[in-house]
Write a protein that holds these residues in place. Structure first.
Motif, PDB file in Angstrom:
ATOM      1  N   LEU A 165      79.181  58.392  62.441  1.00  0.00           N
ATOM      2  CA  LEU A 165      80.468  58.146  61.795  1.00  0.00           C
ATOM      3  C   LEU A 165      81.456  57.527  62.784  1.00  0.00           C
ATOM      4  CD1 LEU A 165      80.661  61.361  59.593  1.00  0.00           C
ATOM      5  CD2 LEU A 165      80.423  59.004  58.802  1.00  0.00           C
ATOM      6  N   LEU A 190      80.705  53.963  63.146  1.00  0.00           N
ATOM      7  CA  LEU A 190      81.140  53.176  61.987  1.00  0.00           C
ATOM      8  C   LEU A 190      82.658  53.086  61.895  1.00  0.00           C
ATOM      9  CD1 LEU A 190      78.535  54.304  59.301  1.00  0.00           C
ATOM     10  CD2 LEU A 190      78.474  52.334  60.848  1.00  0.00           C
ATOM     11  N   VAL A 206      79.309  57.044  53.626  1.00  0.00           N
ATOM     12  CA  VAL A 206      79.010  55.680  54.056  1.00  0.00           C
ATOM     13  C   VAL A 206      78.492  54.869  52.865  1.00  0.00           C
ATOM     14  CG1 VAL A 206      78.431  56.451  56.385  1.00  0.00           C
ATOM     15  CG2 VAL A 206      76.616  56.170  54.700  1.00  0.00           C
ATOM     16  N   TYR A 209      75.508  49.308  57.367  1.00  0.00           N
ATOM     17  CA  TYR A 209      76.237  50.502  56.922  1.00  0.00           C
ATOM     18  C   TYR A 209      77.686  50.441  57.392  1.00  0.00           C
ATOM     19  CZ  TYR A 209      72.055  52.838  55.250  1.00  0.00           C
ATOM     20  OH  TYR A 209      70.946  53.171  54.530  1.00  0.00           O
ATOM     21  N   SER A 210      78.558  50.981  56.542  1.00  0.00           N
ATOM     22  CA  SER A 210      79.970  51.073  56.918  1.00  0.00           C
ATOM     23  C   SER A 210      80.573  52.309  56.258  1.00  0.00           C
ATOM     24  CB  SER A 210      80.722  49.824  56.492  1.00  0.00           C
ATOM     25  OG  SER A 210      80.608  49.636  55.092  1.00  0.00           O
ATOM     26  N   LEU A 211      81.783  52.653  56.670  1.00  0.00           N
ATOM     27  CA  LEU A 211      82.451  53.831  56.138  1.00  0.00           C
ATOM     28  C   LEU A 211      82.806  53.652  54.668  1.00  0.00           C
ATOM     29  CD1 LEU A 211      84.935  55.132  58.828  1.00  0.00           C
ATOM     30  CD2 LEU A 211      82.786  56.128  58.062  1.00  0.00           C
TER      31      LEU A 211
END
Lengths: 123, 123
Positions: free
Chosen positions: A53, A56, A90, A101-103
């Motif tokens: 996390l 990200l 995510v 992948y991103s938040l």
DNA sequence: ATGACATATGAATAGTTGTTCATATGAACA
DNA sequence: TGTTCATATGAACAACTATTCATATGTCAT
């Protein structure tokens, strides 16, 4: 009469302070809410996921990048990403063979910052 | 146990975005910080402990009260209180045979509220 | 089609955790 | 003193979890 024993704390009987317990019981959130909350924090309660996390927070990254960054296997990262995905923390987009992948939540940073504040207050 | 892996967990040399990984690596907090943060959230990641903390939001309570409120054994509550104590989330005062527990951190409520906000946003 | 490669996933396993049970500690009281 | 009661704690056990390994899926290139 043996005096006013009605408010004497006794645990083995039932409740020490019945009024307090009754009042607190009414103020308690729903069982389901508390369960969901614990489940959310359980997701945050693993070093690998915290690291992912934080990564990200800084940038969108593919599984490969994260694995390299954390020096862990692709499989381990993928398993953890699945958990983060299920918790809706995510999101991802596919570009060819690569999955980025991103938040997916703007509160995580604030929750983490509050957590850090607590930690930093410990002498 | 850990890391008998001499092989670098990069997927294949060129696909990793080295610049991104390098930049994110610099922005990452200290390993120890991330570990402590995960440890804190691990404490929040149990329904019983979340319930205890919510109870203490409402009132100072003795072990007996909490056990009655949550319908759990005195021993189970006591074990969990020890974990909360170690995390410096609760404090206690002794009055005769009774031990009263209360909150020792003003951030927990905010952390929980942020968590609830996340939960409530899930459709 | 075949091969290469990024990612996902099921099974197995070692490590961790929450509760119970039995017992210890510590304080009030007869 | 000994008893009672509130709490604490060590050991044992069942349930859970994070990683590894092997393999599957899906995409691109040839």
């Amino acid at each position: 009469m043996l005096g006013r024993n009605t408010e004497v704390p006794s645990c083995s009987s039932n409740v020490v302070h019945e009024e307090v317990v009754a009042r607190v019981r009414e103020e308690m959130p729903l069982e389901e809410t508390l369960y969901d909350l614990a489940e959310l924090f359980k997701v945050f309660g693993d070093t690998t996921r915290v690291k992912i996390l934080y990564a990200l927070f800084a940038a969108e990254m593919c599984v490969c990048d994260i694995a390299a960054l954390l020096n862990m296997s692709q499989s381990a990262i993928s398993h953890q990403l699945r958990i983060l995905k299920q918790a809706r923390l995510v999101k991802f987009r596919r570009q060819g063979r690569v999955v980025y992948y991103s938040l997916d939540d703007e509160h995580v940073k604030q929750i983490f910052d509050q957590g850090l504040t607590h930690i930093n207050e410990l002498t």
